[in-house]
Design a protein around this motif. Structure first.
Motif, PDB file in Angstrom:
ATOM      1  N   GLN A   1      -8.075   2.858   3.193  1.00 33.58           N
ATOM      2  CA  GLN A   1      -7.573   1.597   2.635  1.00 33.58           C
ATOM      3  C   GLN A   1      -6.975   0.710   3.732  1.00 33.58           C
ATOM      4  O   GLN A   1      -7.188  -0.499   3.743  1.00 33.58           O
TER       5      GLN A   1
ATOM      6  N   ALA B   1      -7.470   8.737   2.087  1.00 32.12           N
ATOM      7  CA  ALA B   1      -7.459   7.540   1.240  1.00 32.12           C
ATOM      8  C   ALA B   1      -6.587   6.455   1.871  1.00 32.12           C
ATOM      9  O   ALA B   1      -6.969   5.274   1.902  1.00 32.12           O
TER      10      ALA B   1
ATOM     11  N   LEU C   1       0.854  -1.186   0.000  1.00 35.34           N
ATOM     12  CA  LEU C   1       0.000   0.000   0.000  1.00 35.34           C
ATOM     13  C   LEU C   1       0.888   1.234   0.000  1.00 35.34           C
ATOM     14  O   LEU C   1       1.822   1.330   0.800  1.00 35.34           O
ATOM     15  N   SER C   2       0.599   2.168  -0.898  1.00 35.93           N
ATOM     16  CA  SER C   2       1.386   3.402  -0.940  1.00 35.93           C
ATOM     17  C   SER C   2       0.894   4.366   0.138  1.00 35.93           C
ATOM     18  O   SER C   2      -0.263   4.288   0.558  1.00 35.93           O
TER      19      SER C   2
ATOM     20  N   GLU D   1      -2.959   3.981  -2.339  1.00 32.07           N
ATOM     21  CA  GLU D   1      -3.145   3.156  -3.538  1.00 32.07           C
ATOM     22  C   GLU D   1      -2.549   1.777  -3.298  1.00 32.07           C
ATOM     23  O   GLU D   1      -1.367   1.661  -2.976  1.00 32.07           O
TER      24      GLU D   1
ATOM     25  N   ARG E   1      -0.101   7.134  -0.278  1.00 32.69           N
ATOM     26  CA  ARG E   1      -1.197   7.904  -0.873  1.00 32.69           C
ATOM     27  C   ARG E   1      -2.498   7.114  -0.922  1.00 32.69           C
ATOM     28  O   ARG E   1      -3.497   7.569  -1.460  1.00 32.69           O
TER      29      ARG E   1
ATOM     30  N   ARG F   1       2.829  -0.070 -13.509  1.00 30.60           N
ATOM     31  CA  ARG F   1       3.489   0.932 -12.664  1.00 30.60           C
ATOM     32  C   ARG F   1       5.014   0.858 -12.800  1.00 30.60           C
ATOM     33  O   ARG F   1       5.689   1.876 -12.812  1.00 30.60           O
TER      34      ARG F   1
ATOM     35  N   TYR G   1      -1.014  -1.632  -4.497  1.00 32.63           N
ATOM     36  CA  TYR G   1      -0.339  -2.247  -5.634  1.00 32.63           C
ATOM     37  C   TYR G   1      -0.869  -3.678  -5.696  1.00 32.63           C
ATOM     38  O   TYR G   1      -1.105  -4.291  -4.663  1.00 32.63           O
TER      39      TYR G   1
ATOM     40  N   ASN H   1      -1.805  -4.498 -11.416  1.00 31.82           N
ATOM     41  CA  ASN H   1      -1.350  -3.150 -11.799  1.00 31.82           C
ATOM     42  C   ASN H   1       0.151  -2.910 -11.648  1.00 31.82           C
ATOM     43  O   ASN H   1       0.659  -1.891 -12.095  1.00 31.82           O
TER      44      ASN H   1
ATOM     45  N   GLU I   1      -5.236  12.455   0.286  1.00 30.13           N
ATOM     46  CA  GLU I   1      -4.371  11.273   0.262  1.00 30.13           C
ATOM     47  C   GLU I   1      -4.283  10.625   1.641  1.00 30.13           C
ATOM     48  O   GLU I   1      -4.284   9.394   1.749  1.00 30.13           O
TER      49      GLU I   1
END
Length: 147
Positions: free
Chosen positions: A139, A135, A90-91, A95, A93, A105, A97, A101, A132
């Protein structure tokens, strides 16, 4: 399940979210960095000092993660290795991975590296804002609720 943090570049506000999540859920959290870090006193939170050098903290995370672990990182090659080992990435931000995907990337990252190497100023990511942070927290909460 453990949460591992690629902590050298992890924003402080994201670390704070992780500290609170660890305390709330009882999930063990390890921050891996090339330099000493301050963390709140907790039996659930620890730090791991990696050897100095390029990608040493990343290599330490990859050596230690197990399937089902979560890694917090903005480093796309590290995220790819985590996914290969059965972990989740998990980034900061917010998102995730995934196997679906990560190849795209990695390709975009390599393309941007090529542009920068040829002298093109590609700029950097925008500052981490409230959107962010939310988010990321959302998540993380969803991930932990599924576990």
């Amino acid at each position: 399940m453990k949460i591992w943090v690629d902590a050298d570049a992890c924003p402080g506000v994201i670390r704070e979210i992780l500290f609170r999540a660890s305390a709330r859920t009882g999930v063990h959290l390890t921050l891996v960095a090339n330099q000493p870090l301050r963390v709140p006193p907790s039996t659930l939170i620890d730090t791991l000092l990696a050897k100095a050098g390029f990608d040493e903290a990343d290599a330490e995370i990859v050596r230690r993660i197990e399937p089902g672990d979560l890694v917090i990182t903005a480093d796309i090659p590290l995220a790819a290795e985590v996914i290969e080992k059965g972990g989740s990435a998990l980034s900061p931000r917010g998102e995730f991975y995934s196997a679906e995907n990560i190849r795209g990337r990695l390709n975009m990252r390599d393309f941007m590296d090529t542009l920068r190497a040829s002298g093109v100023d590609t700029g950097g990511p925008p500052p981490l804002g409230q959107k962010e942070r939310k988010a990321f927290g959302d998540q993380l909460d969803r991930f932990l609720a599924r576990r």
